[in-house]
Write a protein that holds these residues in place. Sequence first.
Motif, PDB file in Angstrom:
ATOM      1  N   TRP A 248      62.708 -48.763  10.647  1.00 29.81           N
ATOM      2  CA  TRP A 248      63.538 -49.050  11.809  1.00 29.81           C
ATOM      3  C   TRP A 248      64.962 -48.544  11.586  1.00 29.81           C
ATOM      4  N   ALA A 249      65.455 -48.685  10.369  1.00 29.42           N
ATOM      5  CA  ALA A 249      66.804 -48.228  10.055  1.00 29.42           C
ATOM      6  C   ALA A 249      66.934 -46.716  10.259  1.00 29.42           C
ATOM      7  N   VAL A 250      65.934 -45.967   9.783  1.00 28.22           N
ATOM      8  CA  VAL A 250      65.981 -44.501   9.899  1.00 28.22           C
ATOM      9  C   VAL A 250      65.957 -44.060  11.359  1.00 28.22           C
ATOM     10  N   VAL A 251      65.042 -44.627  12.135  1.00 31.83           N
ATOM     11  CA  VAL A 251      64.933 -44.213  13.544  1.00 31.83           C
ATOM     12  C   VAL A 251      66.147 -44.689  14.339  1.00 31.83           C
ATOM     13  N   SER A 252      66.726 -45.836  13.951  1.00 30.33           N
ATOM     14  CA  SER A 252      67.940 -46.300  14.626  1.00 30.33           C
ATOM     15  C   SER A 252      69.086 -45.308  14.438  1.00 30.33           C
ATOM     16  N   VAL A 253      69.164 -44.711  13.254  1.00 23.93           N
ATOM     17  CA  VAL A 253      70.180 -43.681  13.011  1.00 23.93           C
ATOM     18  C   VAL A 253      69.953 -42.492  13.950  1.00 23.93           C
ATOM     19  N   LEU A 254      68.685 -42.115  14.159  1.00 22.53           N
ATOM     20  CA  LEU A 254      68.374 -41.010  15.069  1.00 22.53           C
ATOM     21  C   LEU A 254      68.757 -41.355  16.509  1.00 22.53           C
ATOM     22  N   LEU A 255      68.555 -42.614  16.900  1.00 22.79           N
ATOM     23  CA  LEU A 255      69.004 -43.039  18.227  1.00 22.79           C
ATOM     24  C   LEU A 255      70.520 -42.889  18.355  1.00 22.79           C
ATOM     25  N   GLY A 256      71.228 -43.267  17.297  1.00 22.15           N
ATOM     26  CA  GLY A 256      72.678 -43.095  17.300  1.00 22.15           C
ATOM     27  C   GLY A 256      73.067 -41.637  17.460  1.00 22.15           C
ATOM     28  N   LEU A 257      72.339 -40.742  16.782  1.00 19.96           N
ATOM     29  CA  LEU A 257      72.579 -39.309  16.925  1.00 19.96           C
ATOM     30  C   LEU A 257      72.437 -38.886  18.387  1.00 19.96           C
ATOM     31  N   GLY A 258      71.405 -39.388  19.061  1.00 25.66           N
ATOM     32  CA  GLY A 258      71.202 -39.030  20.467  1.00 25.66           C
ATOM     33  C   GLY A 258      72.393 -39.392  21.330  1.00 25.66           C
TER      34      GLY A 258
ATOM     35  N   LEU B  48      67.306 -38.343  22.254  1.00 21.88           N
ATOM     36  CA  LEU B  48      67.110 -39.742  22.617  1.00 21.88           C
ATOM     37  C   LEU B  48      65.683 -40.014  23.071  1.00 21.88           C
ATOM     38  N   ALA B  49      65.086 -39.055  23.771  1.00 20.25           N
ATOM     39  CA  ALA B  49      63.699 -39.224  24.204  1.00 20.25           C
ATOM     40  C   ALA B  49      62.755 -39.303  23.002  1.00 20.25           C
ATOM     41  N   VAL B  50      62.938 -38.407  22.039  1.00 16.99           N
ATOM     42  CA  VAL B  50      62.067 -38.388  20.853  1.00 16.99           C
ATOM     43  C   VAL B  50      62.251 -39.652  20.020  1.00 16.99           C
ATOM     44  N   SER B  51      63.496 -40.057  19.768  1.00 14.24           N
ATOM     45  CA  SER B  51      63.740 -41.224  18.921  1.00 14.24           C
ATOM     46  C   SER B  51      63.296 -42.520  19.604  1.00 14.24           C
ATOM     47  N   THR B  52      63.397 -42.596  20.928  1.00 18.33           N
ATOM     48  CA  THR B  52      62.901 -43.777  21.645  1.00 18.33           C
ATOM     49  C   THR B  52      61.385 -43.893  21.513  1.00 18.33           C
ATOM     50  N   TYR B  53      60.690 -42.767  21.579  1.00 12.99           N
ATOM     51  CA  TYR B  53      59.234 -42.806  21.414  1.00 12.99           C
ATOM     52  C   TYR B  53      58.864 -43.230  19.994  1.00 12.99           C
ATOM     53  N   LEU B  54      59.647 -42.804  19.014  1.00 13.03           N
ATOM     54  CA  LEU B  54      59.397 -43.237  17.634  1.00 13.03           C
ATOM     55  C   LEU B  54      59.591 -44.746  17.488  1.00 13.03           C
ATOM     56  N   TYR B  55      60.562 -45.302  18.199  1.00 12.32           N
ATOM     57  CA  TYR B  55      60.769 -46.751  18.212  1.00 12.32           C
ATOM     58  C   TYR B  55      59.514 -47.464  18.701  1.00 12.32           C
ATOM     59  N   TYR B  56      58.939 -46.924  19.762  1.00 10.13           N
ATOM     60  CA  TYR B  56      57.712 -47.495  20.332  1.00 10.13           C
ATOM     61  C   TYR B  56      56.574 -47.475  19.300  1.00 10.13           C
ATOM     62  N   LEU B  57      56.464 -46.371  18.559  1.00  7.45           N
ATOM     63  CA  LEU B  57      55.415 -46.260  17.539  1.00  7.45           C
ATOM     64  C   LEU B  57      55.641 -47.273  16.412  1.00  7.45           C
TER      65      LEU B  57
ATOM     66  N   THR C 261      74.580 -47.871  15.217  1.00  6.35           N
ATOM     67  CA  THR C 261      75.994 -47.554  15.319  1.00  6.35           C
ATOM     68  C   THR C 261      76.480 -46.741  14.119  1.00  6.35           C
ATOM     69  N   ALA C 262      75.849 -46.943  12.955  1.00 13.35           N
ATOM     70  CA  ALA C 262      76.183 -46.111  11.790  1.00 13.35           C
ATOM     71  C   ALA C 262      75.826 -44.652  12.065  1.00 13.35           C
ATOM     72  N   GLY C 263      74.698 -44.440  12.752  1.00 10.90           N
ATOM     73  CA  GLY C 263      74.324 -43.083  13.146  1.00 10.90           C
ATOM     74  C   GLY C 263      75.371 -42.458  14.048  1.00 10.90           C
ATOM     75  N   MET C 264      75.940 -43.281  14.943  1.00 12.16           N
ATOM     76  CA  MET C 264      76.996 -42.770  15.808  1.00 12.16           C
ATOM     77  C   MET C 264      78.236 -42.403  15.008  1.00 12.16           C
TER      78      MET C 264
ATOM     79  N   LEU D  55      72.314 -31.782  26.980  1.00 10.84           N
ATOM     80  CA  LEU D  55      70.879 -31.473  26.906  1.00 10.84           C
ATOM     81  C   LEU D  55      70.296 -31.894  25.555  1.00 10.84           C
ATOM     82  N   LEU D  56      71.018 -31.626  24.482  1.00 11.34           N
ATOM     83  CA  LEU D  56      70.545 -32.048  23.166  1.00 11.34           C
ATOM     84  C   LEU D  56      70.460 -33.572  23.079  1.00 11.34           C
ATOM     85  N   GLY D  57      71.383 -34.247  23.729  1.00 14.39           N
ATOM     86  CA  GLY D  57      71.366 -35.707  23.722  1.00 14.39           C
ATOM     87  C   GLY D  57      70.138 -36.283  24.403  1.00 14.39           C
ATOM     88  N   THR D  58      69.777 -35.759  25.574  1.00 15.77           N
ATOM     89  CA  THR D  58      68.598 -36.275  26.274  1.00 15.77           C
ATOM     90  C   THR D  58      67.328 -36.033  25.469  1.00 15.77           C
ATOM     91  N   ALA D  59      67.211 -34.849  24.860  1.00  9.89           N
ATOM     92  CA  ALA D  59      66.011 -34.536  24.080  1.00  9.89           C
ATOM     93  C   ALA D  59      65.914 -35.414  22.839  1.00  9.89           C
TER      94      ALA D  59
END
Length: 421
Positions: free
Chosen positions: A102-112, A82-91, A52-55, A76-80
Motif C-alpha cells: 500500500w505504501a508503494v502504490v500510495s507513492v505512485l498516487l502522489g506522483l499522479g 493516476l488511472a493506473v495507480s488507482t487500479y493498483l489500489y483496487y487490486l 503525500t510523501a510521493g507528492m 495528460l501524464l497525470g491522468t494516465a
Amino acid sequence: MNAAARKIQRIYLTLTLGNTLAASFIWGINTLFLLDAGLSNLEAFAANAFFTAGMVLFEVPTGVIADGWGRRVSFLLGTATLAVSTYLYYLLWQLSAPFWWWAVVSVLLGLGFTFFSGAVEAWLVDALRFSGYEGGLETVLGRGLMVSGVAMLAGSVAGGVIAQATDLGVPFLLRVGVLLVMFAVAFWLMRDVGFTPERSGHPLRATRAVLSASIENGLKNPPVRYVMLAAPFSAGVGIYVFYALQPYLLELFGDPGAYSVAGLAAAIVAGAQVLGGWLAPRIRRLVGRRTTVLILSSVVSSLLLVVLGFTRIFWVALALLALWALVSSAGTPVRQAYLNDMIASKQRATVLSFDSLMGSSGGVVVQPLLGRAADVYGYSASLAIAGVIELIAAPFLLASRRQHPAADRANTSTAADSAQS
C-alpha cells in the motif's frame, strides 16, 4: 471577460469538473476502504502519508516537465498515472495486501497528483493574461472552486451510495474510467498559450534549476515564504480531517456499515466549496487586504476543529463540519490569487508546485501523528489536536502581511507583472 478569456475559463472549468469528479468517487470511503483491507488506523493514515510523501518527492521533477515540456503534457501524464495507480489500489484491496505494498502504490498516487499541482493553475493564469483578461483572479478561481464543489458533491455521494449497494472497490473502478475519459478531453481541448516551454536535454540539471528557481522566487521572497511556511500546518491538518471524518461520523451515527453517511461528509465539504467559491470574490470586495481573509480563515477553522473534537452528537458534528469546510473554502481562492499575484509567469508552475510540496510535507508528518492519536485517544481527541496544530499557521500568515506586498491589496490579475516590471 472577452471571448478568448471565456474559452480559456470554459476549458479550465471542464478539466476541473472531470478531474474532481473522478477523484471524489473514493473521497467519501477511502479510509473505510483501507480499514476494510485490514489496515489499522495508524497504517491507514500512514498509507495516506506515503501518498503525500510521493507528492513531496515528485513535485520538483514534475515541475520540470510542466515548465520544460508544457502544462498540457503534464496534465495528460497525470491522468494516465493516476488511472493506473488507482487500479493498483483496487487490486491490493482484493488481495488484502500487506502494508508496504500500500505504501508503494500510495507513492505512485502522489506522483499522479503532482503532475496536476501547479501546472493547471499556471496554465489558467498565463492563458488568461495572454487573452487580455484584466479582472481579479478570485473571480475565475472562485468559479473553479464552485465547479469542483459540485463535482465533489456528485462524486462523493455517488461513491458512498454505490459502495453501499455493491462494495468498496467499485468507486475505484469508476475513478479509473472517468480519468481515461478526461485524458481524451484534455488531449482534444488543452493547448499551452501565453507560455513557451523551455526544454532541457539534461533532466538532473533542469531539476536542480527548477529547485533553485523555487527557492529563489518562493522561499527567498519574504511574503511568499511565510505563506508557504504556513502550508504544512493548514494543508496537513486539512488532509487528515477530511479522511478522519469518515470513520468519526460513522462512529457518531452508530452504524459502521452506513457508507452513504461517510459519503455525506465529503458531500458537505463539496457543498461548502460551492458556497465558498461564490463568497470569495464578494468577501474580497468587502475586505481590503487578502491576508485579513487568510488569517481569519485559519483562526476560525482551528477553533471549529477544537469544538468538533468535543462533540458527541451526530447532527451537531455535521453542522460544525459544514462551517469548518465553508470557512476553509472561502479562503482558498484568496490564497491562490495572493500567491499568483506575487509570482512572475516564467516561474509560476515551479513556485506553485513548490508551495504544494510544502503543504504535502506537512501531511507526511501530521497524518500518521494524528492517526496514532486516533488509535490511542479516539477520533474526537485527534480532531481537537488537529485544531491546535492548524493554529500554528496564523503567525506565518501575519508575518506575510507585515511585508506589505502589493498583492495583499491587489484586485486585478496583472498585479504580479506590473510589480516586477
